[in-house]
Design an enzyme around this catalytic site. Structure first.
Site, PDB file in Angstrom:
ATOM      1  N   ARG A   1       1.026  -1.451   0.572  1.00 23.17           N
ATOM      2  CA  ARG A   1      -0.016  -0.258  -0.563  1.00 23.17           C
ATOM      3  C   ARG A   1       0.811   1.400   0.053  1.00 23.17           C
ATOM      4  NH1 ARG A   1      -2.695   3.073   4.995  1.00 23.17           N
ATOM      5  NH2 ARG A   1      -3.818   5.221   3.658  1.00 23.17           N
TER       6      ARG A   1
ATOM      7  N   HIS B   1      -3.114  10.394   0.728  1.00 21.31           N
ATOM      8  CA  HIS B   1      -2.656  10.841   1.658  1.00 21.31           C
ATOM      9  C   HIS B   1      -1.942  12.324   1.996  1.00 21.31           C
ATOM     10  CE1 HIS B   1      -1.029   7.630   4.443  1.00 21.31           C
ATOM     11  NE2 HIS B   1      -0.368   8.683   5.133  1.00 21.31           N
TER      12      HIS B   1
ATOM     13  N   GLU C   1      -7.377   8.442   6.233  1.00 17.16           N
ATOM     14  CA  GLU C   1      -7.614   9.359   7.162  1.00 17.16           C
ATOM     15  C   GLU C   1      -7.921  10.729   7.412  1.00 17.16           C
ATOM     16  OE1 GLU C   1      -4.215   9.172   9.595  1.00 17.16           O
ATOM     17  OE2 GLU C   1      -4.548   6.942  10.262  1.00 17.16           O
TER      18      GLU C   1
ATOM     19  N   ASN D   1      -7.006   1.777   9.780  1.00 16.88           N
ATOM     20  CA  ASN D   1      -6.242   2.117  10.799  1.00 16.88           C
ATOM     21  C   ASN D   1      -6.115   2.686  12.045  1.00 16.88           C
ATOM     22  OD1 ASN D   1      -5.717   2.763   7.882  1.00 16.88           O
ATOM     23  ND2 ASN D   1      -4.729   4.592   8.198  1.00 16.88           N
TER      24      ASN D   1
ATOM     25  N   TYR E   1      -4.257   1.734  15.732  1.00 14.42           N
ATOM     26  CA  TYR E   1      -2.998   2.662  16.641  1.00 14.42           C
ATOM     27  C   TYR E   1      -3.400   2.188  18.159  1.00 14.42           C
ATOM     28  CZ  TYR E   1      -0.796   3.852  12.748  1.00 14.42           C
ATOM     29  OH  TYR E   1      -0.398   3.657  11.136  1.00 14.42           O
TER      30      TYR E   1
ATOM     31  N   GLU F   1      -3.856  -0.174   8.360  1.00 12.83           N
ATOM     32  CA  GLU F   1      -2.591   1.517   9.185  1.00 12.83           C
ATOM     33  C   GLU F   1      -2.770   0.155  10.520  1.00 12.83           C
ATOM     34  OE1 GLU F   1      -1.645   4.574   9.329  1.00 12.83           O
ATOM     35  OE2 GLU F   1      -1.689   4.637   7.329  1.00 12.83           O
TER      36      GLU F   1
HETATM   37  O1  IFM Z   1       2.653   7.995   9.219  1.00 11.49           O
HETATM   38  C1  IFM Z   1       1.172   8.538   9.699  1.00 11.49           C
HETATM   39  C2  IFM Z   1       0.311   7.720   8.396  1.00 11.49           C
HETATM   40  O2  IFM Z   1       1.011   8.430   7.747  1.00 11.49           O
HETATM   41  C3  IFM Z   1      -1.388   8.048   8.470  1.00 11.49           C
HETATM   42  N1  IFM Z   1      -1.271   6.540   9.813  1.00 11.49           N
HETATM   43  C4  IFM Z   1      -0.396   7.077  11.148  1.00 11.49           C
HETATM   44  C5  IFM Z   1       0.816   6.922  10.999  1.00 11.49           C
HETATM   45  C6  IFM Z   1       1.600   7.063  12.483  1.00 11.49           C
HETATM   46  O3  IFM Z   1       1.066   8.308  13.191  1.00 11.49           O
END
Ligand code: IFM
Length: 450
Positions: free
Chosen positions: A80, A124, A169, A291, A293, A364
Site C-alpha cells: 500500500r 495521503h 484518514e 487504521n 493504533y 495500518e
Molecule cells: O505515519 C502516519 C500515517 O501517515 C497515517 N497514519 C498514522 C501513521 C503514524 O502516525
C-alpha cells in the site's frame, strides 16, 4: 530469534505493508512535480520538531526498486503506497505531468514483476498547493478535482492495479490540519473545520465513481478508528467521550456505510446539498479499511493533561479532554500499547453496521520504536495479530493486514524522530537495514502460507 506460532489466518489472507508518498518519496520538485500543501507547511520554520522539511523522505523516488526487493524478501502479498496528487497533476487541476505518471507506472510494473499486488492510495494528505491556496478541503471544488485526478490515475494504472484506496484518514486531515492547525494547512478552525470532512467524503464518493467508470474495481478507503474510553462516570466525562467518539469514528464511517451523518446537528453544519452528497458518499464500497493504533481515553476538558496526546495541543475550548491511558506499555511516541483495542474496535464496527459493513482490511497498524533490534515492535505486532485473529474468530470478516510501515519514514511534524519501519533508514545515506521485526514478519507470512 524466536519465531512465533501465531494462530492460523485463512488461506488467501493478504499480508502487506503500507507507506505514503510525502513520507517516503523525496524528490519534492523533481521531474515536474508541483508543490503540495505539506511541502509549504513543512518549510515554515518551527513546524517540524526536528527542523526537517520532509523534502528528502526516504529517497523512495530513486530507490523504489530497493524497497520492492525488500517487500519481495518479506513475501508480502501487497504494498500500500500512495500516489502524490501534485506529482501527477502539479496544480491539482489542468495539465497532467507525464513524468509523474511514468514513475507510478514503473513502480507498479516492478511490484507486479515481483508478484506483489500494488494497492495505491490516491490521497495521503499531500494536497496540491494551488488547490490548498484556494481553500483546500474547505472548497467544494477540490472534491471534483480529486475525482478528475482519480480517473487519470486509473486510466493509466488500472490495467495492473487490482485494489484501490481513495483517501487516507480524512479525520486526521480535518482534525489536525483544519481544526487544530498542527498539520498542513495549519488552520485552527475548531468546529468550523467540518466542511473539510464533508468535502473529503464527497471527494471519496466521486472518486469511487470515477474509478469504476475507468474500469477499476476492489475499491476501499482507509479510515482511522480508535475505541473511545470514557475517563469517568460524570455526565461531563460521558458527554466528552461520546462527542469525541462521534467526531473521530462515526462522523466518517456513518456517511460512508449508512448514507447519514451520526446526528442531525452535524448534518446541519455541513455545506452544500447534503442529502444529495450523502448518496454519492455512500456509493457502495468493495471493502473498508481500518487504521488502528490505540484507544483514546476521553472526558471533560482537562487542559493540563493534553500536552501528551501524541504531542498535539488540544485547545481547552473544545468540549472534551483527552487523558493519559495508564497501565500499559508505551511506544517511543508515547502511544499506549493496547492490542485488544483492535478487537474491540472491529467488534464495534461489526455490531454498529452489521450487514452494511463490507469486508475489512487493516490498512495500518504499527508502532514507533528505535533500534534495529526491535523486540518491542515484534511484541506489538504479535499482540495485534492475535487480537485481530480473535476478532475474526468472533465473526468479523477481515481479508488482510497492512503494517505501518515498510521503512522508517518522515513522520509528519515529528520529522524523522519516530521510526515506524520494519526496515531502518539511515537518513544520511538512505541505506536500508532490515530490523529484527522484518525477519519476524517474513516468518509470520511464510508460516501463514504453509
Ligand atoms: O505515519 C502516519 C500515517 O501517515 C497515517 N497514519 C498514522 C501513521 C503514524 O502516525
Amino acid at each position: 530469534m524466536k519465531i512465533p506460532s501465531l494462530p492460523t489466518f485463512p488461506p488467501g489472507f493478504l499480508w502487506g505493508a503500507s507507506a505514503s508518498a510525502f513520507q517516503t518519496e523525496g524528490a519534492a520538485r523533481a521531474d515536474g512535480k508541483g508543490p503540495s500543501g505539506w511541502d509549504a507547511f513543512a518549510a515554515q520554520p518551527g513546524r517540524i520538531k526536528d527542523g526537517g522539511d520532509g523534502t528528502r523522505g526516504t529517497g523512495f523516488y530513486e530507490r523504489y526498486r530497493e524497497d520492492v526487493a525488500l517487500l519481495a524478501g518479506l513475501g508480502a502479498g501487497a504494498f500500500r503506497f500512495s500516489v502524490s496528487w501534485p506529482r501527477v497533476v502539479p496544480d491539482g487541476t489542468g495539465a497532467v505531468n507525464a513524468a509523474g505518471l511514468d514513475f507510478y507506472d514503473r513502480l507498479v510494473d516492478d511490484l507486479c514483476a515481483h508478484g506483489i499486488t500494488p494497492a495505491p492510495t490516491l490521497y495521503h494528505w499531500d494536497t496540491p498547493l494551488a488547490l490548498e491556496e484556494r481553500g483546500g478541503w474547505l472548497d467544494r471544488d477540490t472534491a471534483y478535482r480529486f475525482a478528475d485526478y482519480a480517473g487519470i490515475v486509473a486510466e493509466r494504472l488500472g490495467d495492473r492495479v487490482p485494489m484501490w484506496i481513495t483517501i487516507n484518514e480524512p479525520a486526521e486531515v480535518t482534525l489536525l490540519g483544519y481544526a487544530l492547525g498542527e498539520h498542513a494547512p495549519g488552520k485552527k478552525m475548531l468546529f468550523d473545520a467540518l466542511p473539510a470532512a464533508h468535502h473529503q467524503l464527497l471527494a471519496h464518493g466521486l472518486a469511487v465513481r470515477a474509478l469504476r467508470a475507468a474500469g477499476a474495481s476492489d475499491i476501499g478507503i482507509a479510515v482511522s478508528h480508535t475505541p473511545v474510553w470514557p475517563a469517568g462516570d460524570s455526565e461531563e466525562d460521558r458527554f466528552g467521550a461520546e462527542l469525541y467518539d462521534t467526531v473521530s469514528n462515526w462522523l466518517f464511517a456513518d456517511p460512508l456505510l449508512t448514507g447519514a451523518y451520526p446526528d442531525e446537528n452535524f448534518a446541519a453544519l455541513m455545506p452544500g446539498p447534503v442529502a444529495e452528497d450523502l448518496e454519492i458518499i455512500s456509493t457502495p464500497l468493495d471493502w473498508y479499511g481500518v487504521n488502528y493504533y490505540n484507544p483514546t481515553l476521553v472526558g471533560a476538558p482537562a487542559p493540563q493533561a493534553l500536552d501528551s496526546f501524541a504531542g498535539f495541543d488540544i485547545p481547552s475550548e473544545l468540549p472534551f479532554g483527552i487523558r493519559e491511558i495508564e497501565g500499559y506499555d508505551r511506544t517511543d511516541f508515547g502511544w499506549p500499547v493496547v492490542p485488544d483495542g483492535l478487537r474491540e474496535m472491529l467488534i464495534q464496527l461489526e455490531s454498529r453496521y452489521g450487514d452494511r459493513l463490507p469486508p475489512l482490511y487493516i490498512t495500518e497498524n504499527g508502532c514507533s520504536y528505535d533500534g534495529i533490534e526491535d523486540p518491542r515492535r515484534i511484541a506489538f505486532l504479535d499482540g495485534h495479530l492475535r487480537s485481530l485473529h480473535t476478532a475474526m474468530s468472533e465473526g468479523v470478516d477481515v481479508r488482510g493486514y497492512f503494517t505501518w510501515s515498510l521503512t522508517d519514514n518522515f513522520e509528519w511534524i515529528e520529522g524523522n524522530a519516530q521510526r515506524f519501519g520494519l526496515v531502518h533508514v539511515d537518513y544520511e545515506t538512505m541505506r536500508r537495514t532490515p530490523k529484527d521485526s522484518y525477519h519476524w514478519y517474513r516468518e509470520v507470512i511464510r508460516g501463514s502460507k504453509s
